[in-house]
Design a protein around this motif. Structure first.
Motif, mmCIF file in Angstrom:
data_model
loop_
_atom_site.group_PDB
_atom_site.id
_atom_site.type_symbol
_atom_site.label_atom_id
_atom_site.label_comp_id
_atom_site.label_asym_id
_atom_site.label_seq_id
_atom_site.Cartn_x
_atom_site.Cartn_y
_atom_site.Cartn_z
ATOM 1 N N GLU A 1 49.881 37.358 33.814
ATOM 2 C CA GLU A 1 51.217 38.052 34.130
ATOM 3 C C GLU A 1 51.392 39.371 33.566
ATOM 4 O O GLU A 1 52.298 40.104 33.936
ATOM 5 N N TYR A 2 50.392 40.315 32.785
ATOM 6 C CA TYR A 2 50.180 41.399 32.430
ATOM 7 C C TYR A 2 48.855 41.876 32.177
ATOM 8 O O TYR A 2 47.952 40.839 31.958
ATOM 9 N N TRP A 3 48.853 43.166 32.165
ATOM 10 C CA TRP A 3 47.514 43.845 32.136
ATOM 11 C C TRP A 3 47.131 44.260 30.592
ATOM 12 O O TRP A 3 48.195 44.980 30.114
ATOM 13 N N TRP A 4 46.196 43.950 30.127
ATOM 14 C CA TRP A 4 45.895 44.209 28.640
ATOM 15 C C TRP A 4 44.388 44.132 28.342
ATOM 16 O O TRP A 4 43.670 43.428 28.880
ATOM 17 N N ASN A 5 43.742 45.282 27.871
ATOM 18 C CA ASN A 5 42.544 45.495 27.319
ATOM 19 C C ASN A 5 41.516 45.480 28.599
ATOM 20 O O ASN A 5 40.650 44.831 28.364
ATOM 21 N N GLY A 6 41.850 45.819 29.765
ATOM 22 C CA GLY A 6 40.861 45.806 30.904
ATOM 23 C C GLY A 6 41.009 44.490 31.645
ATOM 24 O O GLY A 6 40.115 44.624 32.509
ATOM 25 N N LYS A 7 42.019 43.665 31.537
ATOM 26 C CA LYS A 7 41.986 42.504 32.257
ATOM 27 C C LYS A 7 43.586 41.754 32.327
ATOM 28 O O LYS A 7 44.174 42.206 31.547
ATOM 29 N N TRP A 8 43.737 40.905 33.311
ATOM 30 C CA TRP A 8 45.003 40.227 33.477
ATOM 31 C C TRP A 8 44.933 39.156 32.537
ATOM 32 O O TRP A 8 43.999 38.583 32.096
ATOM 33 N N ASN A 9 46.191 39.098 31.580
ATOM 34 C CA ASN A 9 46.247 37.910 30.696
ATOM 35 C C ASN A 9 47.541 36.989 31.203
ATOM 36 O O ASN A 9 48.425 37.514 31.818
ATOM 37 N N ASP A 10 47.590 35.948 30.623
ATOM 38 C CA ASP A 10 48.778 35.153 30.563
ATOM 39 C C ASP A 10 49.610 35.350 29.637
ATOM 40 O O ASP A 10 49.229 35.845 28.482
ATOM 41 N N ARG A 11 50.824 34.888 29.974
ATOM 42 C CA ARG A 11 52.039 34.908 29.032
ATOM 43 C C ARG A 11 52.309 33.298 28.758
ATOM 44 O O ARG A 11 52.353 32.531 29.713
ATOM 45 N N ILE A 12 52.475 32.813 27.513
ATOM 46 C CA ILE A 12 52.571 31.459 27.255
ATOM 47 C C ILE A 12 54.092 31.510 26.935
ATOM 48 O O ILE A 12 54.425 31.990 25.686
ATOM 49 N N VAL B 1 55.022 34.327 24.700
ATOM 50 C CA VAL B 1 53.955 34.730 23.523
ATOM 51 C C VAL B 1 52.888 35.513 24.618
ATOM 52 O O VAL B 1 52.383 34.786 25.517
ATOM 53 N N TYR B 2 52.351 36.846 24.283
ATOM 54 C CA TYR B 2 51.109 37.280 24.964
ATOM 55 C C TYR B 2 50.018 36.420 24.804
ATOM 56 O O TYR B 2 49.620 35.821 23.940
ATOM 57 N N GLY B 3 49.267 36.094 25.818
ATOM 58 C CA GLY B 3 48.119 35.350 25.683
ATOM 59 C C GLY B 3 46.869 35.829 24.823
ATOM 60 O O GLY B 3 46.174 35.124 24.489
ATOM 61 N N HIS B 4 46.955 37.083 24.528
ATOM 62 C CA HIS B 4 45.817 37.636 23.848
ATOM 63 C C HIS B 4 46.040 37.677 22.290
ATOM 64 O O HIS B 4 45.516 38.112 21.573
ATOM 65 N N ASP B 5 47.418 36.986 21.974
ATOM 66 C CA ASP B 5 47.947 37.110 20.480
ATOM 67 C C ASP B 5 46.841 36.079 19.853
ATOM 68 O O ASP B 5 46.909 34.759 20.247
ATOM 69 N N PRO B 6 46.379 36.337 18.647
ATOM 70 C CA PRO B 6 45.173 35.428 18.120
ATOM 71 C C PRO B 6 45.849 34.279 17.362
ATOM 72 O O PRO B 6 45.283 33.503 16.824
#
Length: 142
Positions: A96-107, A73-78
């Motif tokens: 793990e990935y670049w989203w919305n101007g920053k690095w995000n975790d994958r869970i 699951v993408y870390g930015h998922d609400p």
């Protein structure tokens, strides 16, 4: 037999408009595991998300006989807290990935088949085997 995909759900609520799709990918039949793939509309209510997840898990465990289902699951998922109420967090891959101007975790979320009678649990607090500090005990389902 690796990387097969099975599409399961295309539910409709009103006027035959699909609310989403889901299924399994990266299926390893020998190891009885698969990865959940899932997309539902952004506005979908929590109880409908849970219903769709439950349907997919039921099919995965009871119809396909999976022992383990994972879901990256993408870390930015609400909805991560909602998903974590059904699954366990097994791993967090940092930045793990670049989203919305920053690095995000994958869970990585996982769920083991609750009806699998071959589950064992490691118990360090009660080692009983001679010459070995580990004890494997059958885990009761429930």
């Amino acid at each position: 037999e690796f990387d097969q995909e099975i599409l399961i759900i295309q539910e409709c609520l009103k006027q035959d408009v699909p609310i989403g799709v889901g299924g399994f990918t990266r299926i390893e039949w020998r190891n009885k595991k698969a990865e959940l793939t899932f997309y539902l509309g952004v506005e979908l209510k929590s109880h409908l998300r849970l219903m769709a997840i439950e349907k997919l898990l039921y099919k995965g465990f009871n119809e396909f006989g999976f022992h383990k289902i994972t879901w990256p699951v993408y870390g930015h998922d609400p909805n991560i807290d909602l998903y974590a109420s059904v699954f366990k967090i097994e791993a967090i891959l940092k930045e793990e990935y670049w989203w919305n101007g920053k690095w995000n975790d994958r869970i990585y979320l996982t769920k083991l088949n609750p009806c699998d009678t071959n589950l064992v649990e490691f118990n360090r607090s009660n080692p009983t085997t001679k010459g070995n500090s580990m004890n494997l005990e059958k885990k009761s389902s429930g």
